[in-house]
Design a protein around this motif. Structure first.
Motif, PDB file in Angstrom:
ATOM      1  N   GLY A 237      35.689   5.381  24.483  1.00  0.00           N
ATOM      2  CA  GLY A 237      35.058   6.637  24.108  1.00  0.00           C
ATOM      3  C   GLY A 237      34.748   6.666  22.627  1.00  0.00           C
ATOM      4  N   LEU A 238      33.545   7.096  22.273  1.00  0.00           N
ATOM      5  CA  LEU A 238      33.161   7.273  20.867  1.00  0.00           C
ATOM      6  C   LEU A 238      32.984   8.766  20.627  1.00  0.00           C
ATOM      7  CD1 LEU A 238      32.304   6.124  18.103  1.00  0.00           C
ATOM      8  CD2 LEU A 238      29.965   5.939  19.004  1.00  0.00           C
ATOM      9  N   VAL A 239      33.885   9.356  19.853  1.00  0.00           N
ATOM     10  CA  VAL A 239      33.834  10.787  19.547  1.00  0.00           C
ATOM     11  C   VAL A 239      33.158  10.942  18.194  1.00  0.00           C
ATOM     12  CG1 VAL A 239      35.147  12.914  19.278  1.00  0.00           C
ATOM     13  CG2 VAL A 239      35.957  11.140  20.849  1.00  0.00           C
ATOM     14  N   PHE A 240      31.929  11.423  18.209  1.00  0.00           N
ATOM     15  CA  PHE A 240      31.095  11.394  17.006  1.00  0.00           C
ATOM     16  C   PHE A 240      30.278  12.681  16.925  1.00  0.00           C
ATOM     17  CE2 PHE A 240      28.197   8.216  14.516  1.00  0.00           C
ATOM     18  CZ  PHE A 240      28.456   8.917  13.355  1.00  0.00           C
ATOM     19  N   PRO A 241      30.797  13.711  16.241  1.00  0.00           N
ATOM     20  CA  PRO A 241      30.014  14.945  16.081  1.00  0.00           C
ATOM     21  C   PRO A 241      28.787  14.681  15.213  1.00  0.00           C
ATOM     22  CG  PRO A 241      32.323  15.252  15.436  1.00  0.00           C
ATOM     23  CD  PRO A 241      32.094  13.784  15.589  1.00  0.00           C
ATOM     24  N   PRO A 242      27.649  15.274  15.525  1.00  0.00           N
ATOM     25  CA  PRO A 242      26.471  15.098  14.679  1.00  0.00           C
ATOM     26  C   PRO A 242      26.655  15.790  13.341  1.00  0.00           C
ATOM     27  CG  PRO A 242      26.053  16.754  16.354  1.00  0.00           C
ATOM     28  CD  PRO A 242      27.384  16.150  16.679  1.00  0.00           C
ATOM     29  N   ALA A 243      25.913  15.334  12.345  1.00  0.00           N
ATOM     30  CA  ALA A 243      25.917  15.991  11.037  1.00  0.00           C
ATOM     31  C   ALA A 243      25.049  17.233  11.136  1.00  0.00           C
ATOM     32  CB  ALA A 243      25.372  15.048   9.973  1.00  0.00           C
TER      33      ALA A 243
ATOM     34  N   ARG B 105      37.420  16.555  27.588  1.00  0.00           N
ATOM     35  CA  ARG B 105      37.009  15.834  28.813  1.00  0.00           C
ATOM     36  C   ARG B 105      37.265  14.343  28.694  1.00  0.00           C
ATOM     37  NH1 ARG B 105      32.738  19.730  29.076  1.00  0.00           N
ATOM     38  NH2 ARG B 105      31.366  18.378  27.851  1.00  0.00           N
ATOM     39  N   MET B 106      37.208  13.808  27.482  1.00  0.00           N
ATOM     40  CA  MET B 106      37.478  12.383  27.280  1.00  0.00           C
ATOM     41  C   MET B 106      38.922  12.023  27.626  1.00  0.00           C
ATOM     42  SD  MET B 106      35.151  10.226  26.186  1.00  0.00           S
ATOM     43  CE  MET B 106      33.665   9.999  25.216  1.00  0.00           C
ATOM     44  N   LEU B 107      39.801  13.010  27.570  1.00  0.00           N
ATOM     45  CA  LEU B 107      41.223  12.740  27.752  1.00  0.00           C
ATOM     46  C   LEU B 107      41.693  12.920  29.180  1.00  0.00           C
ATOM     47  CD1 LEU B 107      42.542  14.613  24.563  1.00  0.00           C
ATOM     48  CD2 LEU B 107      41.748  12.250  24.786  1.00  0.00           C
ATOM     49  N   THR B 108      40.790  13.318  30.071  1.00  0.00           N
ATOM     50  CA  THR B 108      41.180  13.582  31.457  1.00  0.00           C
ATOM     51  C   THR B 108      40.461  12.624  32.409  1.00  0.00           C
ATOM     52  OG1 THR B 108      39.426  15.241  31.710  1.00  0.00           O
ATOM     53  CG2 THR B 108      41.585  16.017  30.965  1.00  0.00           C
ATOM     54  N   GLY B 109      41.067  12.408  33.565  1.00  0.00           N
ATOM     55  CA  GLY B 109      40.408  11.641  34.614  1.00  0.00           C
ATOM     56  C   GLY B 109      40.302  10.162  34.360  1.00  0.00           C
ATOM     57  N   HIS B 110      41.063   9.645  33.382  1.00  0.00           N
ATOM     58  CA  HIS B 110      41.037   8.210  33.080  1.00  0.00           C
ATOM     59  C   HIS B 110      39.601   7.706  32.912  1.00  0.00           C
ATOM     60  CE1 HIS B 110      43.040   4.467  32.492  1.00  0.00           C
ATOM     61  NE2 HIS B 110      42.493   3.861  33.544  1.00  0.00           N
ATOM     62  N   ARG B 111      38.846   8.409  32.102  1.00  0.00           N
ATOM     63  CA  ARG B 111      37.449   8.018  31.874  1.00  0.00           C
ATOM     64  C   ARG B 111      37.318   6.837  30.922  1.00  0.00           C
ATOM     65  NH1 ARG B 111      33.834  13.520  31.552  1.00  0.00           N
ATOM     66  NH2 ARG B 111      34.874  14.656  33.216  1.00  0.00           N
ATOM     67  N   VAL B 112      38.218   6.784  29.931  1.00  0.00           N
ATOM     68  CA  VAL B 112      38.132   5.741  28.913  1.00  0.00           C
ATOM     69  C   VAL B 112      39.517   5.173  28.661  1.00  0.00           C
ATOM     70  CG1 VAL B 112      36.115   6.783  27.806  1.00  0.00           C
ATOM     71  CG2 VAL B 112      38.415   7.399  27.017  1.00  0.00           C
ATOM     72  N   ASP B 113      39.547   3.950  28.117  1.00  0.00           N
ATOM     73  CA  ASP B 113      40.819   3.308  27.788  1.00  0.00           C
ATOM     74  C   ASP B 113      41.346   3.742  26.426  1.00  0.00           C
ATOM     75  OD1 ASP B 113      40.769   1.835  30.169  1.00  0.00           O
ATOM     76  OD2 ASP B 113      39.488   0.313  29.249  1.00  0.00           O
ATOM     77  N   GLY B 114      40.468   4.124  25.551  1.00  0.00           N
ATOM     78  CA  GLY B 114      40.852   4.541  24.209  1.00  0.00           C
ATOM     79  C   GLY B 114      39.659   5.190  23.523  1.00  0.00           C
ATOM     80  N   LEU B 115      39.900   5.749  22.347  1.00  0.00           N
ATOM     81  CA  LEU B 115      38.859   6.472  21.621  1.00  0.00           C
ATOM     82  C   LEU B 115      38.660   5.901  20.228  1.00  0.00           C
ATOM     83  CD1 LEU B 115      39.745  10.212  22.393  1.00  0.00           C
ATOM     84  CD2 LEU B 115      38.012   8.803  23.515  1.00  0.00           C
ATOM     85  N   ILE B 116      37.407   5.905  19.788  1.00  0.00           N
ATOM     86  CA  ILE B 116      37.064   5.686  18.386  1.00  0.00           C
ATOM     87  C   ILE B 116      36.581   7.030  17.848  1.00  0.00           C
ATOM     88  CG2 ILE B 116      35.521   4.529  16.761  1.00  0.00           C
ATOM     89  CD1 ILE B 116      35.446   2.147  18.664  1.00  0.00           C
ATOM     90  N   LEU B 117      37.261   7.527  16.832  1.00  0.00           N
ATOM     91  CA  LEU B 117      36.906   8.816  16.236  1.00  0.00           C
ATOM     92  C   LEU B 117      36.103   8.613  14.957  1.00  0.00           C
ATOM     93  CD1 LEU B 117      40.257  10.863  16.388  1.00  0.00           C
ATOM     94  CD2 LEU B 117      38.481  10.686  18.129  1.00  0.00           C
TER      95      LEU B 117
END
Length: 298
Positions: free
Chosen positions: A19-25, A66-78
């Motif tokens: 998962g890539l968690v990247f809010p827009p500027a 939502r990224m943290l539920t349902g085993h969607r991703v193995d890990g996150l890049i913030l």
């Protein structure tokens, strides 16, 4: 045995998705942000991983949760990291593997980042070597700064250090992420500090407006006024003259972030790793000698 179900079970219990968690500027992604997204995806594909992009500036934002539920991703890049980033704190509490592009200040985080302080100092020294004595710093918006975005704070820290070390006059300005804000910021600089002959900018989205404001004020870059950026990004060649700035190693940052993420997944008990990247300033055409001496009025 249900062979279809077995085929759908990921090896080692993994989804092979990061998962890539990247809010827009502001309201949209900048060109630099879009390039980061592409480079992270390419780096992940080299390891046979997919990337799932989402926004999420706060812990309670639904895209982040939502990224943290349902085993969607193995890990996150913030990304868009703050000095005190609640998202990182939340993930540590959950034991959810993550890596940050930027320093959150938390000891237990794995991260890769530019040395913003060193870059800020280097930009000031470059201008001082050209004879400039009154320099402005164009930062991100007041909102972003107050929210604690680390590059805005560390870049300003480096600028202030450089100004103090070299005995210069320097002042920081907040600027919104668009060209209209850049032009307004430049007008404010010249109104409040008319003897300013150069500026350092951290705000890529406002650069075109800064240049336009200089033109409206009758100042030619670099004959009358010098502009240097902490990092260049893909927008460096979109302004004339091209911006003197460090080349942001987007490929390397993205590659290292993905590699750190996979290292975390393969070695859950390993000690956190931190990678600091340093870039030299590339001299282009936007900086030149101070026009009429260090203390003269324009």
């Amino acid at each position: 045995m249900n062979t279809d179900a077995a085929a759908e079970t990921p090896p080692n219990g993994r989804t092979r998705t990061i998962g890539l968690v990247f809010p827009p500027a502001g309201d949209h992604y900048t060109e630099t942000q879009m390039e980061f997204i592409g480079r992270v995806a390419e780096a992940a594909q080299q390891h046979d991983y997919d990337v799932l992009l989402t926004t999420g500036r706060e812990v309670d934002d639904q895209p982040f949760q939502r990224m943290l539920t349902g085993h969607r991703v193995d890990g996150l890049i913030l990304m868009e990291i703050r000095l005190e980033d609640a998202r990182a704190t939340h993930l540590i509490e959950l034991g959810f593997p993550f890596v940050t592009i930027g320093q959150s200040g938390l000891e237990k985080t794995w991260w890769v980042d530019m040395d913003w302080v060193a870059l800020g100092r280097a930009c000031v020294r470059h201008l001082a070597d050209l004879g400039h004595r009154r320099i402005a710093f164009v930062n991100r918006s007041e909102e972003f700064f107050q929210a604690g975005y680390e590059s805005a704070h560390r870049g300003l820290e480096g600028f202030n250090q450089g100004v103090a070390e070299l005995g210069l006059t320097g002042r920081g300005y907040h600027c919104g992420d668009d060209e209209a804000e850049g032009e307004a910021c430049l007008e404010r600089i010249l109104l409040e500090e008319p003897a300013t002959t150069a500026l350092v900018t951290l705000n890529e989205a406002s650069l075109g407006g800064v240049y336009r404001g200089l033109t409206r004020a009758g100042r030619v870059v670099p004959r009358d006024f010098s502009v240097v950026g902490l990092v260049s990004g893909p927008w460096v060649e979109t302004v004339t003259p091209p911006l003197t700035a460090a080349d942001e190693p987007i490929d390397e940052i993205s590659r290292v972030a993905v590699e750190l993420m996979l290292e975390r997944l393969d070695s859950p008990g390993a000690s956190p790793r931190h990678v600091v990247l340093r870039s030299l300033i590339s001299i282009r055409s936007s900086t030149g000698s101070c026009p009429s001496g260090p203390d003269s009025e324009f």
